[in-house]
Design a protein around this motif. Sequence first.
Motif, mmCIF file in Angstrom:
data_model
loop_
_atom_site.group_PDB
_atom_site.id
_atom_site.type_symbol
_atom_site.label_atom_id
_atom_site.label_comp_id
_atom_site.label_asym_id
_atom_site.label_seq_id
_atom_site.Cartn_x
_atom_site.Cartn_y
_atom_site.Cartn_z
ATOM 1 N N ARG A 5 -4.619 -9.666 -4.822
ATOM 2 C CA ARG A 5 -5.091 -11.043 -5.041
ATOM 3 C C ARG A 5 -4.892 -11.922 -3.820
ATOM 4 O O ARG A 5 -5.635 -12.867 -3.598
ATOM 5 C CB ARG A 5 -4.336 -11.670 -6.206
ATOM 6 C CG ARG A 5 -4.727 -11.142 -7.523
ATOM 7 C CD ARG A 5 -4.008 -11.928 -8.601
ATOM 8 N NE ARG A 5 -4.009 -11.159 -9.822
ATOM 9 C CZ ARG A 5 -3.087 -11.204 -10.735
ATOM 10 N NH1 ARG A 5 -2.050 -12.000 -10.588
ATOM 11 N NH2 ARG A 5 -3.166 -10.484 -11.813
ATOM 12 N N THR A 6 -3.877 -11.636 -3.037
ATOM 13 C CA THR A 6 -3.582 -12.459 -1.863
ATOM 14 C C THR A 6 -4.425 -12.075 -0.656
ATOM 15 O O THR A 6 -4.301 -12.665 0.399
ATOM 16 C CB THR A 6 -2.092 -12.356 -1.494
ATOM 17 O OG1 THR A 6 -1.794 -10.988 -1.178
ATOM 18 C CG2 THR A 6 -1.203 -12.839 -2.616
ATOM 19 N N GLY A 7 -5.275 -11.052 -0.815
ATOM 20 C CA GLY A 7 -6.138 -10.631 0.280
ATOM 21 C C GLY A 7 -5.554 -9.545 1.152
ATOM 22 O O GLY A 7 -6.179 -9.093 2.099
ATOM 23 N N LYS A 8 -4.339 -9.108 0.842
ATOM 24 C CA LYS A 8 -3.732 -8.017 1.601
ATOM 25 C C LYS A 8 -4.178 -6.687 1.002
ATOM 26 O O LYS A 8 -4.656 -6.623 -0.120
ATOM 27 C CB LYS A 8 -2.214 -8.132 1.564
ATOM 28 C CG LYS A 8 -1.715 -9.386 2.269
ATOM 29 C CD LYS A 8 -0.218 -9.439 2.296
ATOM 30 C CE LYS A 8 0.238 -10.687 3.031
ATOM 31 N NZ LYS A 8 1.680 -10.749 3.146
ATOM 32 N N TRP A 46 9.501 2.403 -1.320
ATOM 33 C CA TRP A 46 10.768 2.878 -0.777
ATOM 34 C C TRP A 46 11.904 1.899 -1.019
ATOM 35 O O TRP A 46 13.071 2.246 -0.956
ATOM 36 C CB TRP A 46 10.633 3.219 0.695
ATOM 37 C CG TRP A 46 10.373 2.039 1.582
ATOM 38 C CD1 TRP A 46 9.161 1.497 1.874
ATOM 39 C CD2 TRP A 46 11.335 1.250 2.280
ATOM 40 N NE1 TRP A 46 9.311 0.420 2.701
ATOM 41 C CE2 TRP A 46 10.632 0.249 2.973
ATOM 42 C CE3 TRP A 46 12.713 1.302 2.388
ATOM 43 C CZ2 TRP A 46 11.274 -0.691 3.763
ATOM 44 C CZ3 TRP A 46 13.354 0.353 3.186
ATOM 45 C CH2 TRP A 46 12.626 -0.623 3.856
ATOM 46 N N MET A 47 11.571 0.638 -1.331
ATOM 47 C CA MET A 47 12.583 -0.346 -1.690
ATOM 48 C C MET A 47 12.544 -0.521 -3.207
ATOM 49 O O MET A 47 11.506 -0.871 -3.750
ATOM 50 C CB MET A 47 12.312 -1.686 -1.002
ATOM 51 C CG MET A 47 12.477 -1.630 0.513
ATOM 52 S SD MET A 47 12.014 -3.166 1.326
ATOM 53 C CE MET A 47 12.986 -4.369 0.467
ATOM 54 N N SER A 48 13.626 -0.318 -3.877
ATOM 55 C CA SER A 48 13.630 -0.343 -5.333
ATOM 56 C C SER A 48 13.313 -1.722 -5.921
ATOM 57 O O SER A 48 12.886 -1.831 -7.054
ATOM 58 C CB SER A 48 14.970 0.127 -5.871
ATOM 59 O OG SER A 48 15.995 -0.731 -5.430
ATOM 60 N N ASN A 49 13.485 -2.780 -5.162
ATOM 61 C CA ASN A 49 13.239 -4.118 -5.689
ATOM 62 C C ASN A 49 11.922 -4.721 -5.174
ATOM 63 O O ASN A 49 11.693 -5.906 -5.322
ATOM 64 C CB ASN A 49 14.398 -5.056 -5.352
ATOM 65 C CG ASN A 49 14.550 -5.246 -3.858
ATOM 66 O OD1 ASN A 49 13.967 -4.512 -3.067
ATOM 67 N ND2 ASN A 49 15.334 -6.226 -3.462
ATOM 68 N N ALA A 50 11.079 -3.918 -4.563
ATOM 69 C CA ALA A 50 9.827 -4.443 -4.010
ATOM 70 C C ALA A 50 8.747 -4.506 -5.082
ATOM 71 O O ALA A 50 8.619 -3.616 -5.903
ATOM 72 C CB ALA A 50 9.360 -3.560 -2.872
ATOM 73 N N ASN A 51 7.978 -5.577 -5.083
ATOM 74 C CA ASN A 51 6.863 -5.753 -6.012
ATOM 75 C C ASN A 51 5.653 -6.246 -5.243
ATOM 76 O O ASN A 51 5.763 -7.166 -4.436
ATOM 77 C CB ASN A 51 7.206 -6.777 -7.094
ATOM 78 C CG ASN A 51 8.292 -6.291 -8.012
ATOM 79 O OD1 ASN A 51 8.237 -5.180 -8.499
ATOM 80 N ND2 ASN A 51 9.296 -7.116 -8.226
ATOM 81 N N PRO A 52 4.473 -5.667 -5.492
ATOM 82 C CA PRO A 52 3.264 -6.168 -4.822
ATOM 83 C C PRO A 52 2.910 -7.546 -5.342
ATOM 84 O O PRO A 52 3.175 -7.866 -6.494
ATOM 85 C CB PRO A 52 2.201 -5.140 -5.189
ATOM 86 C CG PRO A 52 2.703 -4.519 -6.426
ATOM 87 C CD PRO A 52 4.198 -4.563 -6.369
ATOM 88 N N LYS A 53 2.341 -8.369 -4.487
ATOM 89 C CA LYS A 53 1.945 -9.731 -4.901
ATOM 90 C C LYS A 53 0.467 -9.776 -5.140
ATOM 91 O O LYS A 53 -0.302 -9.107 -4.574
ATOM 92 C CB LYS A 53 2.341 -10.712 -3.830
ATOM 93 C CG LYS A 53 3.830 -10.770 -3.663
ATOM 94 C CD LYS A 53 4.252 -11.808 -2.672
ATOM 95 C CE LYS A 53 5.735 -11.715 -2.556
ATOM 96 N NZ LYS A 53 6.552 -12.587 -2.095
#
Length: 53
Positions: A5-8, A46-53
Amino acid sequence: MVKTRTGKFAVVMGSFDNLTQAETWLQQMKQQKEEEAVSQLYIDHWMSNANPK
């Protein structure tokens, strides 16, 4: 790749027996509400706390 949604963009990997199976699944996802479609995805990072925006 999937555009967020952010264009990435994100790299997306999947496992299907053939192209037809993958395209059929994609069409089914497009017909669902966003929450239903996202709930079927497994997001790994690879990071357990990472979430896509």
